[in-house]
Design a protein around this motif. Sequence first.
Motif, PDB file in Angstrom:
ATOM      1  N   PRO A   1       0.924  -0.566  -0.217  1.00 12.46           N
ATOM      2  CA  PRO A   1      -0.344   0.065  -0.276  1.00 12.46           C
ATOM      3  C   PRO A   1       0.824   1.336   0.094  1.00 12.46           C
ATOM      4  N   CYS A   2      -0.064   2.059  -0.310  1.00  7.93           N
ATOM      5  CA  CYS A   2       0.871   3.526  -0.133  1.00  7.93           C
ATOM      6  C   CYS A   2       0.980   4.296   1.203  1.00  7.93           C
ATOM      7  N   ILE A   3       2.342   4.488   1.007  1.00 11.28           N
ATOM      8  CA  ILE A   3       2.615   4.974   2.460  1.00 11.28           C
ATOM      9  C   ILE A   3       2.882   6.558   2.334  1.00 11.28           C
ATOM     10  N   ARG A   4       2.031   7.467   1.178  1.00 12.03           N
ATOM     11  CA  ARG A   4       1.966   8.909   1.242  1.00 12.03           C
ATOM     12  C   ARG A   4       3.630   9.018   2.084  1.00 12.03           C
ATOM     13  N   CYS A   5       4.509   8.898   0.876  1.00 11.02           N
ATOM     14  CA  CYS A   5       6.362   9.306   1.247  1.00 11.02           C
ATOM     15  C   CYS A   5       6.125  10.719   0.550  1.00 11.02           C
ATOM     16  N   ASP A   6       5.703  10.535  -0.721  1.00 12.41           N
ATOM     17  CA  ASP A   6       6.110  11.155  -1.724  1.00 12.41           C
ATOM     18  C   ASP A   6       7.445  11.649  -2.686  1.00 12.41           C
ATOM     19  N   GLU A   7       7.724  10.918  -2.511  1.00  7.72           N
ATOM     20  CA  GLU A   7       8.625  10.654  -3.354  1.00  7.72           C
ATOM     21  C   GLU A   7       8.700  10.734  -4.418  1.00  7.72           C
ATOM     22  N   CYS A   8       7.728   9.407  -4.817  1.00  5.05           N
ATOM     23  CA  CYS A   8       6.983  10.253  -6.207  1.00  5.05           C
ATOM     24  C   CYS A   8       6.927  11.512  -7.205  1.00  5.05           C
ATOM     25  N   ALA A   9       6.623  12.327  -6.014  1.00  9.64           N
ATOM     26  CA  ALA A   9       6.065  13.626  -7.152  1.00  9.64           C
ATOM     27  C   ALA A   9       7.881  14.574  -6.728  1.00  9.64           C
TER      28      ALA A   9
ATOM     29  N   VAL B   1      11.118   4.878  -8.286  1.00 12.00           N
ATOM     30  CA  VAL B   1      11.346   5.347  -6.970  1.00 12.00           C
ATOM     31  C   VAL B   1      10.023   4.490  -6.148  1.00 12.00           C
ATOM     32  N   CYS B   2       9.136   4.336  -6.360  1.00 12.75           N
ATOM     33  CA  CYS B   2       8.068   4.256  -5.253  1.00 12.75           C
ATOM     34  C   CYS B   2       8.193   2.856  -4.368  1.00 12.75           C
ATOM     35  N   PRO B   3       8.585   3.347  -2.691  1.00 13.82           N
ATOM     36  CA  PRO B   3       9.052   2.119  -2.131  1.00 13.82           C
ATOM     37  C   PRO B   3       7.836   1.255  -1.718  1.00 13.82           C
TER      38      PRO B   3
HETATM   39  S1  SF4 Z   1       5.828   7.281  -4.056  1.00  9.91           S
HETATM   40 FE1  SF4 Z   1       4.415   7.930  -3.964  1.00  9.91          FE
HETATM   41  S2  SF4 Z   1       2.969   6.227  -4.702  1.00  9.91           S
HETATM   42 FE2  SF4 Z   1       4.751   5.270  -3.537  1.00  9.91          FE
HETATM   43  S3  SF4 Z   1       4.087   5.079  -1.572  1.00  9.91           S
HETATM   44 FE3  SF4 Z   1       5.361   7.223  -1.960  1.00  9.91          FE
HETATM   45  S4  SF4 Z   1       3.631   7.923  -1.986  1.00  9.91           S
HETATM   46 FE4  SF4 Z   1       2.261   6.681  -2.330  1.00  9.91          FE
END
Ligand code: SF4
Length: 512
Positions: A377-385, A426-428
Motif C-alpha cells: 500500500p501507498c505510504i504517502r512518502c511523496d517520493e514520486c512527486a 522510486v516508489c518504495p
Molecule cells: S512513492 Fe508515491 S505512490 Fe509510492 S508510496 Fe510514496 S507516495 Fe505512495
Amino acid sequence: MITVLEKPVPFGGGVTLPPYKSMSLESDIVTAEIPSLLTLPLRQHIGIAAEPLVAPGDYVQTGQVIARSRGFVSAPIHASSSGIVREIADYEVPSPSHEVTSCIVIETDGKDNWIENNAQSMADYTSISPVKLQERIMQSGIVGLGGAGFPSGVKLIPGLNLDIELLLINAAECEPYISCDEALIRSHVNELITGVDILAHTLQVDACVIAIEENKTEAIEILRKGIDEHSASGIELKLISNLYPAGGERQLIKSITGVAVPADGLPVDIGVVCYNVGTVYAVKQAVVDDRPLVSRIVTVSGPGINKPCNMHVRIGTPMSALIEQCGGYSEDFEYLLMGGPMMGIRLHNDGVPIIKTSNCLLAAGQAFFNGKQEEQPCIRCDECASVCPAALQPQQLHWHSKVFNAERLQDFRLFDCIECGCCSYVCPSHIPLVEQYRLAKSSIWEQRRKQLESQESRTRYEIRQERERQRATAKTLQRDKRTGASDMERKQQEIAAAVNRVKQKREARDQG
Ligand code: SF4
Ligand code: SF4
C-alpha cells in the motif's frame, strides 16, 4: 524571443539510472539480413493510416511508394525491398494488446532492386527552396524516429513556422540500454551534420543546437570534431545532465532555453522545432541521396539476448529474425520489450515487424533492471512527486486511478503525464504507477469515444425525425395542391359538410 542558455539548467525532477549501453556499442552497426517476408503496417506513426497504391501480385522495387499519405498528419510507406506483393491483410503489430492492423506483405526476391528515380537532385540543397525541401521530406515517409512517430515534414510546413528561432537536435537518448542514436553519431557524424544543415535551411533558422548527455564522452568528442570541420554550419554543442528523462522533448527544451513549453501547447508555440538524431540522418538520406525511409537503426540488447548490438534493419522485418541474428535468447530471457525499460511496451509475440518507431528491442532477464517486487500500500512518502518531471502529484493520480474517478484524474492533469516511469522507479511500495495511468488514460479515451458515438447516434436520430416530419408536411402540401384546397378552404368544406349532416338529420326527424 527564445535564447540558448550558456549553461543548460535542470528541468525539474528526474532520476539517475544506470546506462547499460556499452554492451550494444562494443561492435560496429550490423546490417540485418533482408527477410523473405516484409510486413509493412499502413499505420506506423501518429495520425492517419496511409492508403495502399498496390494490389496482391504487383512487383515492387525498393523505395517505391506502396501507400500514399492521407491528410495532413500522415506519411507514405515505401517498399523496403523488391519483390511481389503477396497480400494486404490484417496482421499483428507491436503493441501490448495484440493489436492488428492492415499491412502490405511483400515476398522479397533477394535482389533488392532500387527504383530508378527521376526526381530533381537536391545534393546542392542550399540552392533549393525550403518549400521543395519540405515536400521531399514529406514524400520520403520520414516520421520522428525517437519513438513518437510524428510525421517530420509537418513540422516544416512553410507558414506554420514563421517564428521558429531554434532548431534543437535531441541526441540525449536517456533511457538505459538504447544506443542506436549514439551508434549513428559514432559512425555517420558527417551525414548527421549535413542533415542538421538541411533542416536549418528548410526552416530558415540561424540557431542550431545539438544536445547530448554529458556522460557520452566518445560521442561528444566525435560530434565536436565533426562540428569543427563544418564550422560554417554554426551548430552549437550543449552538454546536458544525464538525469533521466533529460531527452524528453519538453525537458530538453527547458534545459537548453530555460523556457517551459505550455502544458496545452507545442514546442513550435515558443519558437522551437526539435528532431531526434535518427530523424536527422533520414532527412540527409532523403534530400541528398534521394532515399526514402525504408530502414532504421535498432538496438537489440538486454540480459536476455546472447549478442547485443545495433542493427541496420529494413522496416517490416520480423523481430524474431533480429533476435536470431543476435545469437537468440539467452537462458536468462524473461520477456521482450519494444523501447527501453522505463517507457517501452511489453510484447507477447516476437513475430511482429519492426516499424518506423522501433528504436530498441530489449530482452529482459530474471533480475532485470528495477526488478519486479510485490506491491504494497501507498505510504504517502511523496517520493514520486519529488521526481516527477511534469510537476504532477503521482500519488493523487494513483488514488483516483484505483477508483477510476475520471473527473479528479483530469483535475490532477493525468494527460500531462509523459509516462516516463520515474514515479514507479522510486516508489518504495513498488506500485506500478505508470501502468495505472496508462490504463486510466485508455479508459477515459474509451469513455470519450462512447460519448461521441452516442452523441452521433442521437444527432442521426434527430436528423431522421426531422426528415420524416418534413416528408409528412411535403405530402400534405402536395395533396392540397392536387385537390386545389388550402387549409382554410378545407376547414370551410368540413364545416359545410357538418351543417349538411345536421340538416339532413332534422329533416328526417320532421318527416318521421
Ligand atoms: S512513492 Fe508515491 S505512490 Fe509510492 S508510496 Fe510514496 S507516495 Fe505512495
Ligand atoms: S510517469 Fe507521469 S506521473 Fe510518473 S513521474 Fe513520469 S510524468 Fe510524473
